[in-house]
Design a protein around this motif. Structure first.
Motif, short mmCIF file in Angstrom:
data_model
loop_
_atom_site.label_atom_id
_atom_site.label_comp_id
_atom_site.label_asym_id
_atom_site.label_seq_id
_atom_site.Cartn_x
_atom_site.Cartn_y
_atom_site.Cartn_z
N LYS A 90 1.01 -1.24 0.03
CA LYS A 90 0.04 -0.03 0.04
C LYS A 90 0.80 1.24 -0.16
CE LYS A 90 -3.99 2.14 1.29
NZ LYS A 90 -5.15 2.03 0.68
N PHE A 91 0.84 1.95 -1.08
CA PHE A 91 1.50 3.12 -1.17
C PHE A 91 0.61 4.48 -0.44
CE2 PHE A 91 2.73 0.68 -4.82
CZ PHE A 91 4.31 0.87 -4.49
N PHE A 92 1.63 5.54 -0.16
CA PHE A 92 1.11 6.67 0.12
C PHE A 92 -0.25 7.28 -0.51
CE2 PHE A 92 4.74 6.32 3.43
CZ PHE A 92 3.91 6.52 4.65
N ASN A 93 0.12 7.13 -1.74
CA ASN A 93 -0.75 8.02 -2.73
C ASN A 93 -2.10 7.05 -2.74
OD1 ASN A 93 -0.25 5.77 -4.29
ND2 ASN A 93 0.69 6.99 -6.13
N GLY A 94 -2.28 5.93 -1.88
CA GLY A 94 -3.57 5.14 -2.09
C GLY A 94 -3.66 3.89 -2.86
N GLU A 95 -2.50 3.92 -3.66
CA GLU A 95 -2.42 2.56 -4.82
C GLU A 95 -2.14 1.56 -3.94
OE1 GLU A 95 -1.08 3.12 -9.37
OE2 GLU A 95 0.47 3.25 -7.72
N GLU A 96 -2.57 0.23 -4.55
CA GLU A 96 -2.27 -0.83 -3.68
C GLU A 96 -1.77 -1.82 -4.69
OE1 GLU A 96 -5.25 -1.60 -0.26
OE2 GLU A 96 -6.12 -1.76 -2.01
N ILE A 97 -0.82 -2.73 -4.72
CA ILE A 97 -0.29 -3.69 -5.57
C ILE A 97 -0.09 -4.93 -5.18
CG2 ILE A 97 0.59 -1.81 -7.25
CD1 ILE A 97 3.34 -2.70 -6.14
N VAL A 98 0.08 -6.14 -5.70
CA VAL A 98 0.41 -7.28 -5.43
C VAL A 98 1.72 -7.47 -6.23
CG1 VAL A 98 -1.29 -8.61 -6.90
CG2 VAL A 98 -0.19 -9.47 -4.85
N CYS A 99 2.72 -8.24 -5.78
CA CYS A 99 4.12 -8.67 -6.44
C CYS A 99 4.85 -9.50 -5.51
CB CYS A 99 4.91 -7.12 -6.82
SG CYS A 99 5.27 -6.39 -5.17
N ASP A 100 5.76 -9.92 -6.19
CA ASP A 100 6.93 -10.64 -5.53
C ASP A 100 8.11 -9.64 -5.20
OD1 ASP A 100 8.59 -12.61 -4.52
OD2 ASP A 100 9.09 -13.13 -6.58
N LEU A 101 8.76 -9.69 -4.09
CA LEU A 101 9.84 -8.81 -3.67
C LEU A 101 11.12 -9.51 -3.91
CD1 LEU A 101 8.48 -7.38 -0.43
CD2 LEU A 101 8.36 -6.46 -2.95
N ASN A 102 12.08 -8.86 -4.67
CA ASN A 102 13.43 -9.37 -4.99
C ASN A 102 14.58 -9.04 -3.75
OD1 ASN A 102 16.08 -9.80 -6.17
ND2 ASN A 102 15.12 -10.57 -7.83
N HIS A 103 14.29 -7.83 -3.45
CA HIS A 103 15.35 -7.28 -2.64
C HIS A 103 14.96 -5.87 -1.81
CE1 HIS A 103 19.39 -5.82 -1.36
NE2 HIS A 103 18.98 -4.55 -1.59
N ILE A 104 15.23 -6.03 -0.41
CA ILE A 104 14.86 -4.92 0.33
C ILE A 104 15.94 -4.31 1.17
CG2 ILE A 104 13.33 -4.20 2.07
CD1 ILE A 104 11.11 -6.22 1.66
N ASP A 105 16.15 -3.16 0.94
CA ASP A 105 17.40 -2.62 1.89
C ASP A 105 16.85 -1.52 2.70
OD1 ASP A 105 17.42 -0.19 0.23
OD2 ASP A 105 18.89 -0.97 -0.96
N GLU A 106 17.70 -0.69 3.30
CA GLU A 106 17.17 0.54 4.00
C GLU A 106 16.38 1.60 3.50
OE1 GLU A 106 20.04 1.97 6.70
OE2 GLU A 106 21.01 0.05 7.23
N GLU A 107 16.50 1.75 2.08
CA GLU A 107 15.99 2.88 1.27
C GLU A 107 14.92 2.39 0.29
OE1 GLU A 107 18.71 5.99 0.20
OE2 GLU A 107 19.64 5.72 1.91
#
Length: 91
Positions: free
Chosen positions: A15-32
């Protein structure tokens, strides 16, 4: 866990701050940043059943399509309100 379950990606709802919602796979998450794989925008709309009840229906549309054919996107975490694993019933 079966071998097939090990091979399947884990899907998340973002869920994004602009209200948009997506479904996805995540490959990489870092601090930013977060790398999204095959994101699909969630579009919820009311639908009338045969008995006259109104129920929520969802449809998935390619995110940012037709503007790009890319399947991987990097998004800044500052734009994301929350990330949650999809329920089994969603998939």
């Amino acid at each position: 866990m079966s071998d097939l379950a090990k091979e399947l990606p884990t899907y998340y709802i973002i869920k994004f701050f602009n209200g948009e919602e997506i479904v996805c796979d995540l490959n990489h998450i870092d601090e930013e940043q977060v790398k999204l794989i095959n994101p699909m925008k969630i579009h919820a709309y009311p639908k009338m059943t045969e008995t006259g009840q109104v129920k929520e229906q969802i449809a998935l549309h390619r995110w940012l399509h037709p503007y790009t054919n890319e399947t991987e996107f990097t998004v800044g975490k500052k734009n994301i309100m929350t990330i949650a694993k999809c329920s089994d019933t969603m998939m």
